[in-house]
Design a protein around this motif. Structure first.
Motif, short mmCIF file in Angstrom:
data_model
loop_
_atom_site.label_atom_id
_atom_site.label_comp_id
_atom_site.label_asym_id
_atom_site.label_seq_id
_atom_site.Cartn_x
_atom_site.Cartn_y
_atom_site.Cartn_z
N THR A 198 -13.60 -2.61 5.26
CA THR A 198 -13.66 -1.16 5.27
C THR A 198 -14.72 -0.68 4.29
OG1 THR A 198 -11.31 -0.92 5.74
CG2 THR A 198 -12.34 0.89 4.67
N ARG A 201 -12.38 10.17 -5.62
CA ARG A 201 -13.24 9.60 -4.57
C ARG A 201 -14.72 9.73 -4.95
NH1 ARG A 201 -11.28 6.15 -0.80
NH2 ARG A 201 -12.85 6.85 0.67
N GLN A 216 -10.34 10.37 3.56
CA GLN A 216 -9.02 10.71 2.98
C GLN A 216 -8.68 12.19 3.01
OE1 GLN A 216 -7.53 7.98 2.66
NE2 GLN A 216 -8.99 6.45 1.95
N PRO A 242 -13.59 5.79 5.78
CA PRO A 242 -12.49 6.66 5.34
C PRO A 242 -12.95 7.75 4.38
CG PRO A 242 -11.85 4.35 5.17
CD PRO A 242 -13.33 4.38 5.42
N PHE A 291 -4.54 7.16 -5.95
CA PHE A 291 -3.31 6.91 -5.19
C PHE A 291 -3.10 5.44 -4.87
CE2 PHE A 291 -6.86 8.11 -2.41
CZ PHE A 291 -6.97 6.98 -1.62
N ARG A 340 2.87 5.43 -5.61
CA ARG A 340 2.97 3.99 -5.89
C ARG A 340 3.08 3.76 -7.39
NH1 ARG A 340 5.30 2.13 -3.42
NH2 ARG A 340 4.58 0.02 -2.98
N PHE A 398 -1.78 9.04 7.10
CA PHE A 398 -0.57 8.63 6.38
C PHE A 398 -0.06 9.78 5.52
CE2 PHE A 398 -3.77 5.27 6.58
CZ PHE A 398 -3.12 4.32 7.35
N LYS A 399 1.28 9.81 5.36
CA LYS A 399 1.85 10.67 4.34
C LYS A 399 1.63 10.01 3.00
CE LYS A 399 5.79 11.71 7.17
NZ LYS A 399 7.22 11.43 7.26
N GLN A 458 -12.27 -5.17 0.89
CA GLN A 458 -11.61 -3.91 0.58
C GLN A 458 -12.66 -2.82 0.42
OE1 GLN A 458 -10.01 -6.62 -1.07
NE2 GLN A 458 -8.07 -6.37 -0.01
N ILE A 498 -5.04 10.93 4.13
CA ILE A 498 -3.74 11.05 3.46
C ILE A 498 -3.36 12.52 3.45
CG2 ILE A 498 -2.51 10.83 1.27
CD1 ILE A 498 -4.26 8.41 0.62
N SER A 515 2.24 8.38 -0.38
CA SER A 515 3.37 7.63 -0.91
C SER A 515 3.06 7.30 -2.36
CB SER A 515 3.54 6.35 -0.06
OG SER A 515 4.42 5.44 -0.66
N ILE A 523 0.81 -1.22 0.00
CA ILE A 523 0.00 0.00 0.00
C ILE A 523 0.84 1.27 0.00
CG2 ILE A 523 -0.39 0.29 2.52
CD1 ILE A 523 -3.21 0.42 0.00
N ARG A 524 1.93 1.27 0.78
CA ARG A 524 2.86 2.41 0.79
C ARG A 524 4.27 1.88 0.59
NH1 ARG A 524 -1.37 3.66 4.01
NH2 ARG A 524 -0.67 2.09 5.49
N ASP A 547 -9.59 7.11 7.55
CA ASP A 547 -8.20 7.22 7.11
C ASP A 547 -8.03 8.58 6.44
OD1 ASP A 547 -7.82 4.54 7.81
OD2 ASP A 547 -8.15 3.81 5.77
N1 SAH Z 1 -10.43 0.22 0.91
C1 SAH Z 1 -10.08 1.12 1.88
C2 SAH Z 1 -8.62 1.45 2.04
C3 SAH Z 1 -7.58 0.47 1.83
S1 SAH Z 1 -5.96 1.10 2.01
C4 SAH Z 1 -10.77 2.43 1.57
O1 SAH Z 1 -11.18 2.69 0.48
O2 SAH Z 1 -10.82 3.24 2.45
C5 SAH Z 1 -5.95 1.78 3.63
C6 SAH Z 1 -5.59 3.23 3.66
O3 SAH Z 1 -4.26 3.41 3.24
C7 SAH Z 1 -6.39 4.12 2.76
O4 SAH Z 1 -7.62 4.45 3.28
C8 SAH Z 1 -5.50 5.32 2.60
O5 SAH Z 1 -5.73 6.26 3.61
C9 SAH Z 1 -4.11 4.72 2.77
N2 SAH Z 1 -3.39 4.70 1.50
C10 SAH Z 1 -3.71 4.00 0.40
N3 SAH Z 1 -2.83 4.28 -0.60
C11 SAH Z 1 -1.95 5.16 -0.10
C12 SAH Z 1 -0.82 5.83 -0.64
N4 SAH Z 1 -0.44 5.67 -1.90
N5 SAH Z 1 -0.14 6.69 0.17
C13 SAH Z 1 -0.53 6.91 1.44
N6 SAH Z 1 -1.59 6.30 2.00
C14 SAH Z 1 -2.30 5.44 1.24
#
Ligand code: SAH
Ligand code: SF4
Ligand code: F3S
Length: 470
Positions: free
Chosen positions: A250, A291, A279, A277, A175, A353, A348-349, A213, A319, A351, A55-56, A317
């Motif tokens: 989630t 979103r 974001q 979440p 992201f 991908r 989270f910061k 997910q 970001i 990241s 994920i990160r 969550d």
């Molecule tokens: N399915 C869930 C999230 C799965 S990932 C949803 O839609 O909410 C869990 C969390 O990781 C996400 O909610 C997001 O806040 C974080 N995340 C996902 N990709 C990320 C990235 N590239 N950089 C930072 N945080 C990320």
């Protein structure tokens, strides 16, 4: 005297989300049928599996440092004539495939989340001297093939359990790697879900968390011939005797439909805690993240959920530092947090991908700015969480006892709002729900006193859930 049976041993290290925790348990079951006993010591294992998260960047890189340590361990074992097989499973396996074995030659086996049912065959290939890589996308097959354990095989895993009802994601937030590592959204059929839920209840599980997910995108053909969503499914699962508490995670805000919100009002077994979440609180950033809703839509949704279940605790969550995020965008996120009021939150910061659309966007936010925003956001949600936990002090609540606590004579349990609660109680209360008065909050743990009659005299909490089913 007969020699003690020498069984092969498997050690699985799990990274990432609850889905991986669940998959690790299922792999343990599948491998048990193949003669492997689980061990929690990597140095005595014949098979080491790293169930990984992509994920990160940090999460993915951890795997390679662990593989460095495993290489040393494998060489030591080889010197004493013992062969250790090393496998990488999970989302890094899916994303990087054969590249992993190129970068870390210690790896014998790479298996993506959709191919775990093939583990025994792949281990056979490794045993005959080949390196095995399988990252095919056949998720329906996984659901069809994995729930193999019979009623008697299902090991009790304690008082709480996860049950995957949905896998994959079609949302494509710009992201996120999940749509690429876990594939398209697939819902598991009602009958398979009910069967596994019954098995878990029979094995002593009292609290079930439905996983996906995008768990609230679950849909299926109901037993009544109508199309069911998660709301209908929850009512049906609550009829299973023994399952006193239900949760799900989630959720995506866009999939919170009326039936699901009504379940929060009408289904006592559904616990008053929801991870939803968002974001970001900036409409500009929400759009760039794909979103597909605005901050005001989310706040209206929260109002509807709270109207249905006023005492619900929310988490989210966040970001920080998504490409192009300005100070004004970030402040909009802080305002949304102020307006909603969370019981807890993860942040989270950003990241970047590989392979995701956001990774190609301009406007990268400097690391120092991300760190500063993350600290401000966390200070705000920590203060909210602390205030929320403080409201528990002095109240009486139901606590599900899960395991022995740290102190002597102590048990650890959870409140309906998922808060950890430490209580002095006899070990036979594990697996039961007790009435507890909360005396204090010590850092993040509630400390309370049992105030209910002895075990057996108290009717099971939510015993009436079946009566309220449709
Ligand atoms: N399915 C869930 C999230 C799965 S990932 C949803 O839609 O909410 C869990 C969390 O990781 C996400 O909610 C997001 O806040 C974080 N995340 C996902 N990709 C990320 C990235 N590239 N950089 C930072 N945080 C990320
Ligand atoms: Fe990722 Fe978005 Fe899907 Fe969640 S909804 S798994 S964040 S793409
Ligand atoms: Fe990580 Fe895969 Fe879960 S990327 S968060 S383990 S779905």
């Amino acid at each position: 005297m007969a020699a003690p049976e020498t069984k092969k041993r498997v050690y699985i290290k799990t990274y990432g989300c609850q889905m991986n925790v669940y998959d690790s348990e299922r792999m343990t079951d599948a491998l048990a049928a193949d003669g492997f006993a689980p061990t929690d010591r990597m140095d005595e294992a014949d098979l080491v599996l790293l169930n990984t998260c992509h994920i990160r960047e940090k999460a993915a890189e951890k795997v390679y440092s662990e593989l460095g340590r495993i290489r040393v361990m494998k060489e030591e074992a080889a010197r004493s004539g013992r062969n250790v097989t090393v496998g990488v499973t999970g989302c890094v396996a899916q994303a990087e495939g054969a590249e992993i074995a190129r970068r870390a030659p210690v790896v014998d086996l790479v298996v993506g989340p959709q191919s775990y049912q093939h583990l025994p065959r792949l281990l056979g290939e490794v045993a005959s001297g080949r390196r095995a890589v399988e990252t095919e996308f056949a998720i329906e097959e996984k659901f069809a093939a994995l729930p193999k354990a019979t009623r008697s095989q299902t090991r009790s895993r304690g008082v709480t359990a996860f049950l995957t009802i949905q896998e994959g994601c079609d949302k494509f937030c710009t992201f996120c790697v999940v749509p690429y590592t876990r594939g398209a959204e697939v819902s598991r059929p009602v009958a398979a879900i009910l069967d596994e839920a019954r098995r878990l209840a029979d094995a002593g599980v009292r609290e079930l968390t439905l996983l996906g997910q995008n768990v609230n995108a679950w849909h299926g053909a109901g037993e009544d011939g109508r199309a069911w969503g998660l709301g209908e499914l929850l009512f049906r699962i609550a009829e299973i005797p023994g399952l006193d508490r239900l949760r799900y995670t989630t959720s995506h805000p866009r999939d919170m439909d009326d039936a699901l919100i009504a379940a929060h009002r009408d289904l006592p077994a559904l616990m008053p805690y929801l991870h939803l979440p968002v974001q970001s609180g900036s409409d500009r950033i929400l759009a760039a993240m794909n979103r597909k809703h605005k901050a005001a839509d989310y706040i209206r949704l929260v109002e509807r959920i709270r109207a249905a279940r006023p005492d619900i605790a929310l988490s989210s969550d966040f970001i920080v530092g998504f490409p192009g995020e300005s100070e004004a965008d970030f402040e909009a996120t802080l305002r949304l947090i102020e307006e909603v009021g969370y019981g807890s939150a993860f942040s989270f910061k950003y990241s970047a991908r590989p392979g995701t659309p956001a990774a190609l966007k301009d406007g990268a936010v400097e690391e120092a700015v991300m760190a500063e925003r993350l600290a401000r956001l966390q200070a705000l949600v920590d203060a909210q969480a602390d205030a929320f936990n403080r409201t528990a002090v002095g109240r009486v609540m139901d606590v599900l006892f899960e395991k022995p606590g740290r102190g002597p004579g102590q048990l650890m349990g959870r409140s309906p709002w998922l808060q950890p609660v430490a209580v002095e109680a006899p070990p036979e209360r594990i697996g039961t729900i007790g009435r507890v008065v909360i005396d204090a909050l010590v850092t993040h743990t509630l400390v309370g006193t049992l105030v209910d009659p002895p075990a057996g005299a108290w009717p099971a909490q939510m015993a009436h859930s079946a009566e309220t089913a449709p």
